[in-house]
Design an enzyme around this catalytic site. Structure first.
Site, mmCIF file in Angstrom:
data_model
loop_
_atom_site.group_PDB
_atom_site.id
_atom_site.type_symbol
_atom_site.label_atom_id
_atom_site.label_comp_id
_atom_site.label_asym_id
_atom_site.label_seq_id
_atom_site.Cartn_x
_atom_site.Cartn_y
_atom_site.Cartn_z
ATOM 1 N N TYR A 60 0.841 -1.193 0.000
ATOM 2 C CA TYR A 60 0.000 0.000 0.000
ATOM 3 C C TYR A 60 0.874 1.240 0.000
ATOM 4 O O TYR A 60 1.808 1.333 0.782
ATOM 5 C CB TYR A 60 -0.906 0.027 1.242
ATOM 6 C CG TYR A 60 -2.353 0.026 0.834
ATOM 7 C CD1 TYR A 60 -2.871 1.093 0.099
ATOM 8 C CD2 TYR A 60 -3.192 -1.037 1.135
ATOM 9 C CE1 TYR A 60 -4.195 1.082 -0.317
ATOM 10 C CE2 TYR A 60 -4.513 -1.049 0.722
ATOM 11 C CZ TYR A 60 -5.009 0.016 -0.002
ATOM 12 O OH TYR A 60 -6.303 -0.003 -0.415
ATOM 13 N N GLU A 62 -0.510 4.780 -0.637
ATOM 14 C CA GLU A 62 -1.302 5.994 -0.885
ATOM 15 C C GLU A 62 -0.430 7.221 -0.680
ATOM 16 O O GLU A 62 0.318 7.304 0.306
ATOM 17 C CB GLU A 62 -2.489 6.048 0.073
ATOM 18 C CG GLU A 62 -3.603 5.094 -0.312
ATOM 19 C CD GLU A 62 -4.767 5.172 0.666
ATOM 20 O OE1 GLU A 62 -4.584 5.639 1.792
ATOM 21 O OE2 GLU A 62 -5.866 4.744 0.277
#
Ligand SMILES: *Cc1c(COP(=O)(O)O)cnc(C)c1O
Length: 429
Positions: A60, A62
């Site tokens: 991940y 972001e």
């Protein structure tokens, strides 16, 4: 490197999910045993596929390099920084965002960065070569924005810059989009810039189709003229399926925010890494040779199909694709597509400008040279392909003669692709 590569493990897939493993093999077989002439498709390298099938998919990330919402991003940051630096260098762009999931996602972000819902946007008519994201009612672009579309000229089937200027002055759109999905000719980016400047509009160039030719310097670049350039990485550029945005530095912040967090979540870091690989490949002299051959092949294919009675829309091509009008031979696009598919020639039916047929029928086909050029085919093979297409499109399915002809063409397709295999068996070193 001390850690061994942990990547695509086909035996594991076969053990876990034989159904999907079988589909993967069948698709490889389809790609190897047929002619792939869809203008938006290409054949990615083993290096790109290895990055795509890597453990970067697990992460991940972001946000952007150095500004992530999650820890542990040191390695994926390096991948994204490389992709951005390579994109900027290759295209001479001040800013690059490599996170868009697809070309459509890149376009959504570009709209989001520059427009408010209800704003007017001027773009090419979908029926004449534009893309769904250029104002189709079935798409966000036509639902949330007021789309005004420009056609091509009925006589020579070329973009009419005077007409675009008139439409721009009449409607004063917030944004003008240049770029198309089925336009075989060069686009005059300085002319678009001039029109945009005259009315104070943003100029977006959707370079999804032809950016690979730009990368190689084979056709003029939109980058110096546009406020924002959106693109896909999987068409002529030959990378992983995905999108990208290039812009001037002044728009960097707005575009980055429009991608994340406005329209996307966590980036696909395996795809970002694969984009970096593709950009490195696209900067090599070998890729320039490839891109030149792509255009030479599309020209040859278009000319040879013309000689066989199909009419090239606009009289020919300057790019990697040609659009052929089948009305001179009394065949519809849908018939041609299905006849060719029966002969293992994959291409798509396509509306031609001012097409009298509905889109699901169409009067034309679109053919592209990127995939077969990656396979190593040149002008000599294009003339063979043109003859095979010309035979297949005239062969009526369900008739004894037609089916026999399609079977004969299928055999010749198999011979041709066997000489230029996609993903040849790797030699053991
Ligand atoms: C292919 C294409 C897109 C969309 O790309 P996807 O990755 O399929 O979303 C957008 N614009 C144009 C002009 C295209 O040709």
């Amino acid at each position: 490197m001390s850690t061994p590569f942990w990547g695509p493990d086909f035996a594991a897939l076969q053990a876990t999910d034989p159904e999907i493993a079988e589909i993967v093999l069948a698709e490889l077989d389809r790609q190897r045993t047929g002619l792939q002439l869809i203008a938006s498709e290409n054949l990615t390298s083993p290096a790109v596929l290895a990055a795509l099938g890597s453990t970067l998919s697990n992460k991940y990330a972001e946000g952007y390099p150095g500004r992530r919402y999650y820890g542990g991003c040191a390695q994926v940051d390096r991948a994204e920084e490389l992709a951005v630096a390579r994109a900027r260098a290759l295209f001479g762009a001040e800013h690059a965002n490599v996170q868009p999931y697809s070309g459509a996602s890149a376009n959504l972000a570009a709209y989001a960065a520059f427009c408010q819902p209800g704003d007017r946007v001027l773009a090419m008519d979908l029926k004449q070569g534009g893309h769904l994201t250029h104002g189709s009612r079935a798409n966000f672009s036509g639902r949330w924005f007021q789309a005004i579309s420009y056609p091509v000229r009925p006589d020579d089937e070329l973009i009419d810059y005077d007409q675009i200027r008139d439409l721009a002055i009449t409607y004063e759109p917030r944004m003008i989009i240049a770029g198309a999905t089925a336009y075989p000719r060069l686009i005059d980016f300085p002319a678009f810039r001039e029109i945009a400047d005259e009315i104070g509009a943003v100029l977006m160039v959707d370079a999804a189709h032809f950016i690979g030719l730009v990368a190689a310097g084979v056709i003029p670049s939109p980058v110096p003229h546009a406020d924002v350039v959106t693109l896909t990485t999987h068409k002529v550029l030959r990378g992983p399926r995905g999108g990208m945005i290039l812009s001037r530095a002044e728009h960097a912040k707005a575009l980055d925010k429009a991608v994340f967090p406005f329209t996307q979540g966590g980036p696909l870091m395996h795809a970002v890494a694969a984009k970096a690989v593709a950009l490195k490949e696209a900067a090599t002299p070998g890729f320039a040779v490839y891109a030149n051959q792509v255009v030479a092949n599309a020209r040859a294919l278009s000319q040879d199909l013309a000689a066989a009675g199909l009419r090239p829309v606009s009289g020919g091509t300057d790019t990697h694709l040609a659009l052929l009008d089948l009305r001179p031979i009394g065949v519809t696009g849908a018939e041609a597509e299905s006849r060719c598919e029966a002969a293992h020639i994959t291409l798509n039916k396509n509306a031609i400008p001012y097409d009298p047929e509905p889109p699901m029928v169409s009067s034309g086909i679109r053919v592209g040279s990127p995939y077969v050029t990656t396979q190593g085919m040149t002008e000599a093979e294009m003339s063979v392909i043109a003859r095979l297409i010309a035979r297949a499109v005239r062969a009526e399915r369900g008739t004894v003669r037609g089916d026999a002809e399609l079977a004969a063409v299928t055999g010749e397709v198999a011979e041709l692709v066997a000489q230029h295999p996609a993903y040849p068996e790797r030699r053991k070193s």
